[in-house]
Scaffold this motif. Structure first.
Motif, PDB file in Angstrom:
ATOM      1  N   GLY B 298       0.817  -1.208   0.000  1.00  0.00           N
ATOM      2  CA  GLY B 298       0.000   0.000   0.000  1.00  0.00           C
ATOM      3  C   GLY B 298       0.844   1.248   0.000  1.00  0.00           C
ATOM      4  O   GLY B 298       0.471   2.244  -0.591  1.00  0.00           O
ATOM      5  N   SER B 299       1.975   1.211   0.675  1.00  0.00           N
ATOM      6  CA  SER B 299       2.967   2.273   0.531  1.00  0.00           C
ATOM      7  C   SER B 299       4.321   1.683   0.879  1.00  0.00           C
ATOM      8  O   SER B 299       4.413   0.525   1.284  1.00  0.00           O
ATOM      9  N   ALA B 300       5.378   2.472   0.697  1.00  0.00           N
ATOM     10  CA  ALA B 300       6.730   1.943   0.829  1.00  0.00           C
ATOM     11  C   ALA B 300       6.978   1.415   2.247  1.00  0.00           C
ATOM     12  O   ALA B 300       6.476   1.950   3.228  1.00  0.00           O
ATOM     13  N   VAL B 301       7.753   0.346   2.342  1.00  0.00           N
ATOM     14  CA  VAL B 301       8.126  -0.220   3.639  1.00  0.00           C
ATOM     15  C   VAL B 301       9.350   0.540   4.164  1.00  0.00           C
ATOM     16  O   VAL B 301      10.399   0.497   3.533  1.00  0.00           O
ATOM     17  N   PRO B 302       9.208   1.216   5.299  1.00  0.00           N
ATOM     18  CA  PRO B 302      10.411   1.834   5.878  1.00  0.00           C
ATOM     19  C   PRO B 302      11.382   0.733   6.318  1.00  0.00           C
ATOM     20  O   PRO B 302      11.002  -0.186   7.046  1.00  0.00           O
ATOM     21  N   ILE B 303      12.620   0.797   5.851  1.00  0.00           N
ATOM     22  CA  ILE B 303      13.594  -0.249   6.181  1.00  0.00           C
ATOM     23  C   ILE B 303      13.774  -0.354   7.680  1.00  0.00           C
ATOM     24  O   ILE B 303      13.892  -1.451   8.239  1.00  0.00           O
ATOM     25  N   SER B 304      13.778   0.799   8.366  1.00  0.00           N
ATOM     26  CA  SER B 304      13.998   0.768   9.810  1.00  0.00           C
ATOM     27  C   SER B 304      12.899  -0.035  10.495  1.00  0.00           C
ATOM     28  O   SER B 304      13.161  -0.803  11.431  1.00  0.00           O
ATOM     29  N   LEU B 305      11.671   0.091  10.025  1.00  0.00           N
ATOM     30  CA  LEU B 305      10.555  -0.664  10.615  1.00  0.00           C
ATOM     31  C   LEU B 305      10.723  -2.158  10.334  1.00  0.00           C
ATOM     32  O   LEU B 305      10.573  -2.997  11.234  1.00  0.00           O
ATOM     33  N   SER B 306      11.058  -2.485   9.095  1.00  0.00           N
ATOM     34  CA  SER B 306      11.235  -3.891   8.727  1.00  0.00           C
ATOM     35  C   SER B 306      12.344  -4.519   9.574  1.00  0.00           C
ATOM     36  O   SER B 306      12.213  -5.635  10.083  1.00  0.00           O
ATOM     37  N   GLU B 307      13.440  -3.778   9.740  1.00  0.00           N
ATOM     38  CA  GLU B 307      14.560  -4.312  10.500  1.00  0.00           C
ATOM     39  C   GLU B 307      14.217  -4.421  11.987  1.00  0.00           C
ATOM     40  O   GLU B 307      14.671  -5.343  12.666  1.00  0.00           O
ATOM     41  N   VAL B 450      14.162  10.218   5.448  1.00  0.00           N
ATOM     42  CA  VAL B 450      13.668  10.986   6.602  1.00  0.00           C
ATOM     43  C   VAL B 450      13.078  10.033   7.648  1.00  0.00           C
ATOM     44  O   VAL B 450      13.290  10.201   8.856  1.00  0.00           O
ATOM     45  N   MET B 451      12.374   8.989   7.192  1.00  0.00           N
ATOM     46  CA  MET B 451      11.770   8.050   8.145  1.00  0.00           C
ATOM     47  C   MET B 451      12.831   7.194   8.833  1.00  0.00           C
ATOM     48  O   MET B 451      12.537   6.507   9.819  1.00  0.00           O
ATOM     49  N   GLY B 452      14.069   7.245   8.339  1.00  0.00           N
ATOM     50  CA  GLY B 452      15.166   6.566   9.028  1.00  0.00           C
ATOM     51  C   GLY B 452      15.677   7.337  10.231  1.00  0.00           C
ATOM     52  O   GLY B 452      16.491   6.822  11.007  1.00  0.00           O
ATOM     53  N   ILE B 453      15.242   8.575  10.428  1.00  0.00           N
ATOM     54  CA  ILE B 453      15.654   9.367  11.604  1.00  0.00           C
ATOM     55  C   ILE B 453      14.862   8.863  12.812  1.00  0.00           C
ATOM     56  O   ILE B 453      13.642   8.693  12.733  1.00  0.00           O
ATOM     57  N   ALA B 454      15.571   8.615  13.912  1.00  0.00           N
ATOM     58  CA  ALA B 454      14.951   7.933  15.062  1.00  0.00           C
ATOM     59  C   ALA B 454      13.664   8.605  15.546  1.00  0.00           C
ATOM     60  O   ALA B 454      12.695   7.936  15.880  1.00  0.00           O
ATOM     61  N   GLY B 455      13.619   9.917  15.594  1.00  0.00           N
ATOM     62  CA  GLY B 455      12.465  10.593  16.178  1.00  0.00           C
ATOM     63  C   GLY B 455      11.326  10.856  15.211  1.00  0.00           C
ATOM     64  O   GLY B 455      10.348  11.516  15.573  1.00  0.00           O
ATOM     65  N   VAL B 456      11.443  10.324  13.974  1.00  0.00           N
ATOM     66  CA  VAL B 456      10.412  10.612  12.967  1.00  0.00           C
ATOM     67  C   VAL B 456       9.431   9.444  12.870  1.00  0.00           C
ATOM     68  O   VAL B 456       9.838   8.295  12.729  1.00  0.00           O
TER      69      VAL B 456
END
Lengths: 537, 537
Positions: B298-307, B450-456
């Motif tokens: 549905g939208s891009a997978v943030p790598i940080s979330l996947s990891e 940007v979604m790889g930044i910890a506080g985002v």
């Protein structure tokens, strides 16, 4: 939705585009191995399609193949149907008269023959005037060739043309892609015509997780020959999924098969039980760590053999049941969650049976006398009938129409029961049942019990005419080398396990059970041999 | 080969015959669980089909559904198409005007509504004169119903009829089975009509080992709603394979999803990334030992979330990419053998991308200016076009014909590159690309960084008109609760990782990124909101 045909060009181009770096490993006559990438294979397929045009082969011709599981055969598997022609695989074990009948019946214009098989084919070529060309594949055999205008060298032919460029197009998914003749030993040859649609759907059927789950990570070894029932569809599925494919080459011995399994880290293998009997002693625990699925088909899986595989190598044999008329996959004995609480023995029994139907297959049980559909209750016995998009609607040339019902189902000629989870147990071939005093005795059940005796290598049970009971069973037994199994041992073993009226009246010992050209027990031969047998008292 | 249609009655009868003892588990509004067997479900499907007849619903009617993932919805998924009608799933998140437009466009005769959603639907019913009946499913909600002749109770209706006996028959596999309208936020509603053939093939596609490999042993949790793109096809595949199916019920919270995953021992789950962001903190290591596949789409997978999923729970997120127009499966980011030597980081990157095409899907890259086909070299960027037997050939009523090429391919509206193993990386939606000084800047690439930044928590990047460069990127950022991320932090993070001209000119902070009715970032809304934004110096 888009009207895209289910056709082999899609499978070919997918493999070429996605799996170009994957490999096809093949054993030659001298057991050396060659490896080609899918990219190289695809270029050779493109050359072969151009070569068929250059030879003047008709756009819808039948192209015969008389080959083992070899790189050239895999090229033919795609170049012939992707160029609109029909791949006609010829069984190299057919007696000469049947071979002539099958090639004539197919109307083959060209036959591609491996050099090691050349003499065997050339012996009949003058009886086949429609065969304009015999293309010879160099398989490393030293056999000499005659000087004859009909003979063309396969590699020279491929080198003489430019590869077809662009995409292959087959617009009608119902167009014929391949043809195979059944292994019946009597009557006229019966050909089965596979369409592009049926071949693509059958391949998907094998890629489905609960069937074989053929995938890109698999290393696939179809020991079952590519000249029979499309090697159970594995070459098509392997190319579709991008699996590593291992080809056994000419006359593989059990040791050759074992070496390939060990050295190529095979994950899925498929063959008749006789092969698995031979391969087992050639492998030791830990030899095949990646092996996950060993399919056995063509005849019943002896439970003792399957369990020996499981205890020695960690992977039991699983029955895959089918027919040439069904592309061939119909059912498999893979376990389902319903068997999770079962004992090892019960699970082994499930795996040894025909099992439950593949994804697009429909089954029904029919009372042979009334034609009524019977319940799936694990008790009712009836003829098994099959429907599905990869099941024949008729034979090529409309032979033996009695095998197809008025509403379009295939009569398998097998008697079966089906339980309420859809698991099929084959009781017997209709014609192999022993009809004794109004009751049916399953020859297969008796054979399984006899093959469970330690000193027995093979056993076939046949009906012998009997004045009082109409028919009575006779057990034909092959001892293991050095084993000391007597008539009384066999009968005592059965008497402990069966009602008395099912125990055979006699036992005869043979050096070998006669086999058909596809390795099945030839019970017609046995019936002829023992038609006048007088049962020992 | 037999001319057997690829149609849902086969799937229904297969489940009824083989998997009667398997279960469907559903969460109610109060989070209690109900369990029904497939056998019970099948009887209710047979009743529902009879009930539609009894209500006088036309044999080829569109039947609207306005439901969560619920037992009734699964009954509708089969009773409507198996009786020859068309299942029209209505998105419960559509604004009223769009809802009216979609129901009118579909021509629905009847709409089945869950009681908890009743008020929301009833508010527009007087604008829908073609809707003769509103069937209300009791989902445990206390909402009261008006007295109105159009209202029928679902369970009363089922109890009032005898179940259809025998087999459902759909002879033409190209007959319409289901309809879904795309989630476009502008223009007229665009409906996609799925056929029986496309639905059966797509289900097989999901059952293929290298796609999701949906099997009988799986416990499947489609969090993705059944009112959108057939819940990515999972309900059909689950029934085909005999999987245990877990239905989330009304308004599932992240904790509800986590509880279902843990308690039902889910093996495969599918949802949009927002869901997986919410569910992760609700699960601890060891909670989901049987989980093997978590699809995100549905939208891009943030790598940080996947990891974070991989390191916490042992299973990363895998991107599944598709479109309503494609049933929806097109590609998935599942790893192949070519990635075996890659580092964890590289593998995570592959999983986060669109990945390689499903079994019957064909892709091509086209230069938007010249129309020429571009190479799969990992460099060339072009519009991604899709073909396949489960891809739309047109919209229902022929809306927006520009989305289909003259030779019948679907234009995705996405810019992509494809590597020489067939792995697709989506660069951006054509309309979301930032066209700056003649160069393309991918909004998706910026968002991932940007979604790889910890506080985002979330970030959307849009193009803002610019007098000199035509367009320049603006980052719209949502901070995690309590996080202290500044404009300079964001820009510094990007400046380290990108060429200077790609770094956004400005950052704005929002409480939330606006979403479309299917949970995707609503960039049209953001573009309107910031059309006149003056970039900070």
């Amino acid at each position: 939705m888009q009207d895209r045909p289910l056709a082999l060009p899609h499978v070919f181009h997918r493999a070429e585009q996605l799996f170009g770096a994957k490999t096809i490993v093949a054993r030659a006559a001298d057991s050396t191995l060659t490896t080609r990438t899918y990219r190289e294979w695809a270029q050779r397929v493109r050359r072969l399609a151009a070569a068929l045009d250059a030879l003047g082969v008709s756009p819808d011709a039948r192209v015969g193949t008389y080959c083992w599981n070899s790189p050239a055969h895999l090229e033919l598997y795609f170049a012939v149907p992707c160029s609109g022609r029909v791949l006609h695989t010829l069984n190299i074990r057919l007696p000469v008269d049947q071979l002539v009948g099958v090639v004539e019946h197919g109307g083959d214009e060209v036959v591609v023959v491996e050099r090691g098989l050349f003499a065997q084919f050339w012996a009949v070529v003058d009886r086949l005037p429609a065969v304009r060309r015999v293309v010879v594949v160099d398989d490393g055999s030293p056999a000499s060739l005659p000087v004859d205008d009909r003979i063309v060298d396969y590699d020279t032919l491929l080198a003489s043309v430019e590869p077809v460029s662009g995409r292959f197009v087959v617009e009608d998914e119902n167009r014929a892609a391949a043809m195979c003749h059944t292994s019946g030993t009597t009557g006229k040859p019966k050909g089965v015509l596979y369409s592009h649609r049926s071949t693509v759907l059958h391949s998907l059927g094998l890629m489905v997780a609960d069937a074989a789950g053929v995938g890109e990570r698999d290393v696939l070894l179809p020991v079952v020959p590519m000249f029979h029932a499309n090697a159970w569809g594995y070459p098509f599925a392997a190319v579709f999924a991008g699996s590593t494919l291992v080809l056994t080459g000419p006359s593989p011995s059990p040791r050759d098969v074992a070496d390939l399994m060990r050295e190529q880290r095979v994950t899925i293998a498929a063959a008749v039980p006789t092969i698995w009997t031979g391969v087992l002693p050639e492998l030791a625990a830990g030899d095949v760590p990646d092996l996950r699925l060993v399919f056995s088909g063509g005849s019943a899986v002896p439970i003792s053999l399957s369990e020996a595989w499981r205890t020695t190598l960690g992977v039991p044999l699983t029955q895959g049941w089918g027919m040439t008329e069904c592309s061939p996959m119909v059912t498999s004995g893979r376990l389902r969650t319903v068997h999770d609480g079962a004992t090892e023995e019960e699970q082994a029994l499930v795996r040894s049976r025909a099992g439950s139907p593949a994804s697009l297959i429909e089954l029904r049980l029919v009372d042979p006398d009334t034609g009524a559909e019977l319940p799936w209750d694990g008790v009712a016995r009836g003829e098994l009938q099959v429907a599905g998009p990869w099941v024949a609607a008729s034979y090529y040339g409309d032979g033996d129409p009695s095998r197809f019902t008025a509403d379009g189902w295939l009569c398998t000629g097998d008697v079966a029961v089906i339980d309420d989870h859809g698991f099929v147990t084959l009781v017997d071939r209709t014609k192999d049942l022993v009809k004794s005093g109004g009751e049916w005795i399953s020859s297969v059940e008796l054979e399984n019990l006899v093959m469970g005796i330690a000193g027995v290598a093979e056993a076939a049970v046949i009906a012998v005419p009997h004045p009082k009971w109409s028919e009575r069973p006779l057990a034909c037994v092959v001892r293991r080398p050095g084993a000391d199994v007597s008539r009384d041992d066999v009968l005592a073993h059965l008497a402990e396990r069966l009602p008395r009226w099912q125990v055979p009246d006699d036992v005869v010992f043979l050096d070998e059970v006669p086999k058909t050209s596809t390795g099945k027990f030839d019970k017609n031969d046995l019936r002829r041999r023992y038609a006048g047998h007088v049962m020992a008292p």
